[in-house]
Design a protein around this motif. Structure first.
Motif, PDB file in Angstrom:
ATOM      1  N   ASP A  17       0.347  -1.230   0.210  1.00  0.00           N
ATOM      2  CA  ASP A  17       0.203   0.050  -0.117  1.00  0.00           C
ATOM      3  C   ASP A  17       0.803   0.920   0.215  1.00  0.00           C
ATOM      4  O   ASP A  17       0.041   2.187   0.213  1.00  0.00           O
ATOM      5  N   ILE A  18       2.133   0.928   0.121  1.00  0.00           N
ATOM      6  CA  ILE A  18       2.907   2.076  -0.085  1.00  0.00           C
ATOM      7  C   ILE A  18       3.719   2.196  -1.696  1.00  0.00           C
ATOM      8  O   ILE A  18       4.064   0.860  -1.664  1.00  0.00           O
ATOM      9  N   PHE A  19       4.079   3.253  -2.505  1.00  0.00           N
ATOM     10  CA  PHE A  19       4.597   3.800  -3.561  1.00  0.00           C
ATOM     11  C   PHE A  19       5.185   4.127  -3.787  1.00  0.00           C
ATOM     12  O   PHE A  19       4.492   5.784  -3.234  1.00  0.00           O
ATOM     13  N   VAL A  20       6.579   4.169  -3.882  1.00  0.00           N
ATOM     14  CA  VAL A  20       7.749   4.790  -3.889  1.00  0.00           C
ATOM     15  C   VAL A  20       7.757   5.242  -5.458  1.00  0.00           C
ATOM     16  O   VAL A  20       8.189   4.445  -6.030  1.00  0.00           O
ATOM     17  N   THR A  21       7.217   6.540  -6.313  1.00  0.00           N
ATOM     18  CA  THR A  21       8.099   6.458  -8.133  1.00  0.00           C
ATOM     19  C   THR A  21       9.182   7.275  -7.429  1.00  0.00           C
ATOM     20  O   THR A  21       9.462   8.723  -7.210  1.00  0.00           O
ATOM     21  N   VAL A  22      10.209   7.009  -8.312  1.00  0.00           N
ATOM     22  CA  VAL A  22      11.748   8.482  -8.578  1.00  0.00           C
ATOM     23  C   VAL A  22      10.777   8.973 -10.427  1.00  0.00           C
ATOM     24  O   VAL A  22      10.454   8.821 -11.176  1.00  0.00           O
ATOM     25  N   VAL A  23      10.734  10.595  -9.174  1.00  0.00           N
ATOM     26  CA  VAL A  23       9.534  11.759 -10.211  1.00  0.00           C
ATOM     27  C   VAL A  23      10.842  12.053 -10.842  1.00  0.00           C
ATOM     28  O   VAL A  23      10.797  12.243 -12.408  1.00  0.00           O
ATOM     29  N   ASP A  24      12.100  11.998 -10.607  1.00  0.00           N
ATOM     30  CA  ASP A  24      13.070  13.009 -11.389  1.00  0.00           C
ATOM     31  C   ASP A  24      14.822  12.743 -10.885  1.00  0.00           C
ATOM     32  O   ASP A  24      14.577  12.999  -9.417  1.00  0.00           O
ATOM     33  N   ILE A  25      15.121  12.964 -11.603  1.00  0.00           N
ATOM     34  CA  ILE A  25      17.243  12.496 -11.522  1.00  0.00           C
ATOM     35  C   ILE A  25      17.697  13.741 -12.219  1.00  0.00           C
ATOM     36  O   ILE A  25      17.630  14.512 -12.983  1.00  0.00           O
ATOM     37  N   ARG A  26      18.721  14.330 -11.170  1.00  0.00           N
ATOM     38  CA  ARG A  26      18.554  15.427 -12.125  1.00  0.00           C
ATOM     39  C   ARG A  26      19.994  15.853 -10.737  1.00  0.00           C
ATOM     40  O   ARG A  26      20.756  16.450  -9.966  1.00  0.00           O
ATOM     41  N   GLY A  27      21.521  15.022 -11.840  1.00  0.00           N
ATOM     42  CA  GLY A  27      22.725  15.561 -11.049  1.00  0.00           C
ATOM     43  C   GLY A  27      23.044  14.461  -9.707  1.00  0.00           C
ATOM     44  O   GLY A  27      22.415  13.182 -10.472  1.00  0.00           O
ATOM     45  N   ASP A  28      23.272  14.898  -8.821  1.00  0.00           N
ATOM     46  CA  ASP A  28      23.109  14.072  -7.874  1.00  0.00           C
ATOM     47  C   ASP A  28      21.699  13.978  -6.291  1.00  0.00           C
ATOM     48  O   ASP A  28      22.028  12.958  -5.756  1.00  0.00           O
ATOM     49  N   VAL A  30      17.617  13.230  -6.267  1.00  0.00           N
ATOM     50  CA  VAL A  30      16.659  12.496  -6.742  1.00  0.00           C
ATOM     51  C   VAL A  30      15.422  12.680  -6.241  1.00  0.00           C
ATOM     52  O   VAL A  30      14.887  13.155  -4.492  1.00  0.00           O
ATOM     53  N   SER A  31      14.632  13.384  -6.922  1.00  0.00           N
ATOM     54  CA  SER A  31      13.244  13.208  -5.991  1.00  0.00           C
ATOM     55  C   SER A  31      12.143  12.426  -6.504  1.00  0.00           C
ATOM     56  O   SER A  31      12.203  11.186  -6.973  1.00  0.00           O
ATOM     57  N   LEU A  32      11.687  12.112  -5.419  1.00  0.00           N
ATOM     58  CA  LEU A  32      10.785  10.928  -5.004  1.00  0.00           C
ATOM     59  C   LEU A  32       9.603  11.622  -4.603  1.00  0.00           C
ATOM     60  O   LEU A  32       9.414  12.603  -3.619  1.00  0.00           O
ATOM     61  N   GLY A  33       8.310  10.379  -5.053  1.00  0.00           N
ATOM     62  CA  GLY A  33       6.737  10.750  -5.187  1.00  0.00           C
ATOM     63  C   GLY A  33       6.366   9.228  -4.312  1.00  0.00           C
ATOM     64  O   GLY A  33       6.905   8.258  -4.389  1.00  0.00           O
ATOM     65  N   VAL A  34       6.024   9.788  -2.966  1.00  0.00           N
ATOM     66  CA  VAL A  34       5.658   8.800  -2.367  1.00  0.00           C
ATOM     67  C   VAL A  34       3.654   8.498  -2.295  1.00  0.00           C
ATOM     68  O   VAL A  34       3.726   9.611  -2.127  1.00  0.00           O
ATOM     69  N   ASP A  35       3.102   7.982  -1.955  1.00  0.00           N
ATOM     70  CA  ASP A  35       1.984   7.408  -2.440  1.00  0.00           C
ATOM     71  C   ASP A  35       1.511   6.539  -1.580  1.00  0.00           C
ATOM     72  O   ASP A  35       1.848   5.089  -0.993  1.00  0.00           O
TER      73      ASP A  35
END
Length: 70
Positions: A17-28, A30-35
């Motif tokens: 029931d928990i989803f973690v998405t790699v939203v963006d990667i810029r250099g070092d 990482v933007s993560l989205g957590v549902d």
């Protein structure tokens, strides 16, 4: 610790029931989205640490301000 490789827009699932998405990667960075369900608290580690420190300080002294060092 489990280490996984993920590309942009790929997900991982925690406990069905928990989803973690790699939203963006810029250099070092990482933007993560957590549902996650609303009853599951999700915080950055430094925020979690500050909250726990403030809670411990309040319980030990009866005051709301924290004197924790990070």
């Amino acid at each position: 610790m489990l280490v996984l490789s993920r590309k942009k827009q790929e997900k991982l699932v925690i406990n069905e029931d928990i989803f973690v998405t790699v939203v963006d990667i810029r250099g070092d960075k990482v933007s993560l989205g957590v549902d996650a369900p609303k009853d599951v608290p999700v915080h950055r580690k430094e925020i979690h640490t500050a909250m726990k420190c403030a809670e411990a300080h309040k319980e030990s002294s009866g005051e709301s301000e924290s004197t924790c060092n990070y």
